[in-house]
Design an enzyme around this catalytic site. Structure first.
Site, PDB file in Angstrom:
ATOM      1  N   PHE A 140       0.861  -1.191   0.000  1.00 12.24           N
ATOM      2  CA  PHE A 140       0.000   0.000   0.000  1.00 12.24           C
ATOM      3  C   PHE A 140       0.891   1.232   0.000  1.00 12.24           C
ATOM      4  CE2 PHE A 140      -2.335   3.603   1.514  1.00 12.24           C
ATOM      5  CZ  PHE A 140      -3.479   3.524   0.739  1.00 12.24           C
ATOM      6  N   ASP A 225       9.208   2.830   2.251  1.00 10.29           N
ATOM      7  CA  ASP A 225       8.027   3.649   2.549  1.00 10.29           C
ATOM      8  C   ASP A 225       7.731   3.500   4.036  1.00 10.29           C
ATOM      9  OD1 ASP A 225       5.539   4.740   2.964  1.00 10.29           O
ATOM     10  OD2 ASP A 225       4.622   3.886   1.163  1.00 10.29           O
ATOM     11  N   LYS A 254       2.262  11.050   7.472  1.00  8.29           N
ATOM     12  CA  LYS A 254       1.388  10.757   8.617  1.00  8.29           C
ATOM     13  C   LYS A 254       1.828  11.450   9.918  1.00  8.29           C
ATOM     14  CE  LYS A 254      -1.233   7.057   6.708  1.00  8.29           C
ATOM     15  NZ  LYS A 254      -0.919   5.956   5.809  1.00  8.29           N
TER      16      LYS A 254
HETATM   17  C1  PLP Z   1      -1.031   6.017   4.322  1.00  6.40           C
HETATM   18  C2  PLP Z   1       0.068   5.498   3.494  1.00  6.40           C
HETATM   19  C3  PLP Z   1       0.408   6.099   2.274  1.00  6.40           C
HETATM   20  C4  PLP Z   1      -0.390   7.214   1.649  1.00  6.40           C
HETATM   21  O1  PLP Z   1      -0.469   8.349   2.449  1.00  6.40           O
HETATM   22  P1  PLP Z   1      -1.621   9.443   2.146  1.00  6.40           P
HETATM   23  O2  PLP Z   1      -1.274  10.568   3.071  1.00  6.40           O
HETATM   24  O3  PLP Z   1      -2.928   8.778   2.492  1.00  6.40           O
HETATM   25  O4  PLP Z   1      -1.538   9.795   0.724  1.00  6.40           O
HETATM   26  C5  PLP Z   1       1.506   5.613   1.588  1.00  6.40           C
HETATM   27  N1  PLP Z   1       2.215   4.586   2.080  1.00  6.40           N
HETATM   28  C6  PLP Z   1       1.914   3.966   3.239  1.00  6.40           C
HETATM   29  C7  PLP Z   1       2.765   2.849   3.733  1.00  6.40           C
HETATM   30  C8  PLP Z   1       0.813   4.387   3.984  1.00  6.40           C
HETATM   31  O5  PLP Z   1       0.481   3.750   5.107  1.00  6.40           O
END
Ligand code: PLP
Length: 398
Positions: A140, A225, A254
């Site tokens: 994701f 990520d 985040k």
């Molecule tokens: C939440 C998330 C994203 C995307 O972040 P947004 O602020 O919702 O665009 C990308 N990678 C990971 C691992 C995430 O948990």
């Protein structure tokens, strides 16, 4: 207005791209939220780990309000007095030489993708338009058209084509599959060091180390990520610390803003981020002074309040207690730090709904997994309170 009225308006006028629990939150503080009826709940999702510091953290709020009185947006056409300090503080905290700031997580992922492609052409010498970035199954990374192009979740992907090419997919945790997919056009491999949305999937021991080695041998960038796993959630500042690796690029978001504001960033070296020249990439709001002031304070709170250490200690405590619950429906309790996947052999949604009745908010992921990821400020007493209720709900549904 009551809960029902808010929900009716929302359902009537808002796109139905989420299936939220029917709780309408009005106030929040620390690990607790209050709905419009005055009911109090413990937040065990923490906005997908954006509020690691706890809701409405007083110090971050003060920084937010204070900065809003001075200047909120300059655009990057001019400079501001907050962004340079955020750059320096991110460097001091993480050891990465440079930062490129964005807003949402997905934008930072897109930035990392663009960085890796440009690096692939300009530094590695990949033939024009041939660069590949290897990603993992069940990843994701966000919701843009390019990012959903390399999702393996049909829900996230279906009917959004045509898809962006150049993203071979390997099985997460399978180093041989990765070896087989590397070729002269591989610019990067991008992974979550622990897969969050997939259900807190921890890769086999040694996987990240082996990925790093393959990357070095083949002149490939290793991108982590850490948008959800990073900034303390996993019990380390970054989840990649568990295998003592050093990714070439780290993506954060985040909790970088403690939930106040969308702030994300790409961290890397001068050699890699140096591929960008003025005008080649940007964002109107990226690196704005309000975002920078909020991010600076959010990082400071993580360090000062020892949230990384607390996540490690209280995560163990929480997980041990969950493992002690005796139920035929619990298949596995896994995770790192305060990032726990509670795996059931049945649909998780009824459990989440009953937990809400008991005063705990959490969300199912992939039908049968509940993620427990409260703010990192949670205390052992609050964990005891939660486990008592989780056990009650699990037993009632046995
Ligand atoms: C939440 C998330 C994203 C995307 O972040 P947004 O602020 O919702 O665009 C990308 N990678 C990971 C691992 C995430 O948990």
């Amino acid at each position: 207005m009551n809960t029902k009225e808010f929900i009716e308006i929302e359902n009537e006028y808002g796109a139905h791209n989420y299936h939220p629990l029917d709780v309408v939150i009005k106030e929040a503080k620390g690990v607790w939220v209050t709905d419009v009826e005055g009911n109090k709940f413990m937040d065990c999702l923490a906005a997908y780990s954006a509020v690691n510091q706890g809701h409405c953290h007083p110090k971050i709020m003060a920084a937010f309000v204070e900065q809003a009185k001075h200047v909120t947006l300059t655009s990057r056409a001019f400079r501001n007095d907050q962004l340079p300090l955020l750059y320096k503080e991110l460097h001091d905290l993480t050891g990465y030489e440079m930062t490129l700031p964005m807003n949402s997580g997905a934008e930072a992922v897109e930035t990392a993708v663009k960085t890796a492609r440009k690096w692939g052409y300009q530094v590695k010498g990949i033939a024009k338009n041939k660069a590949e970035i290897i990603v993992a199954s069940d990843n994701f990374h966000g919701r843009t058209t390019t990012i959903v192009s390399f999702s393996t979740d049909e829900n996230a992907r279906a009917d959004f084509g045509p898809y962006t090419p150049g993203f071979p997919i390997v099985k997460y945790g399978d180093i041989d599959d990765l070896k087989a997919k590397i070729n002269e056009n591989t610019a990067a491999i991008m992974l979550e060091p622990i897969q969050g949305e997939a259900g807190i999937v921890v890769p086999p021991a040694g996987y990240l180390k082996a990925v790093e080695k393959l990357c070095k041998e083949n002149n490939i960038l290793f991108i982590c990520d850490e948008i959800q796993s990073g900034l303390g959630r996993s019990g380390r500042l970054f989840a990649y610390y568990y295998e003592d690796v050093r990714p070439d690029i780290v993506i954060i978001g985040k909790a970088l803003s403690g939930g106040f504001y969308p702030v994300s960033a790409v961290l890397s070296s001068k050699a890699i981020l140096g591929v960008f020249k003025p005008g080649e990439h940007g964002s109107t709001f990226g690196g704005n002074p309000l975002a920078a002031a909020v991010a600076r304070k959010s990082l400071q709170v993580i360090v000062e309040e020892k949230l990384v250490e607390k996540s490690a200690e209280n995560g163990e405590y929480f997980m041990d207690k969950l493992r002690a619950i005796d139920s035929p429906h619990i298949t596995e309790v896994r995770g790192r730090g305060l990032w726990i996947g509670f795996v059931l052999d049945t649909k998780a949604r009824p459990y989440c709904e009953n937990l809400m009745t008991e005063g705990i908010l959490c969300k199912e992921t992939h039908e049968n997994i509940i993620r427990f990821a409260p703010p990192l400020t949670i205390t052992k007493e609050e964990i005891d309170w939660a486990v008592e209720r989780i056990e009650k709900v699990v037993k009632a549904l046995d």
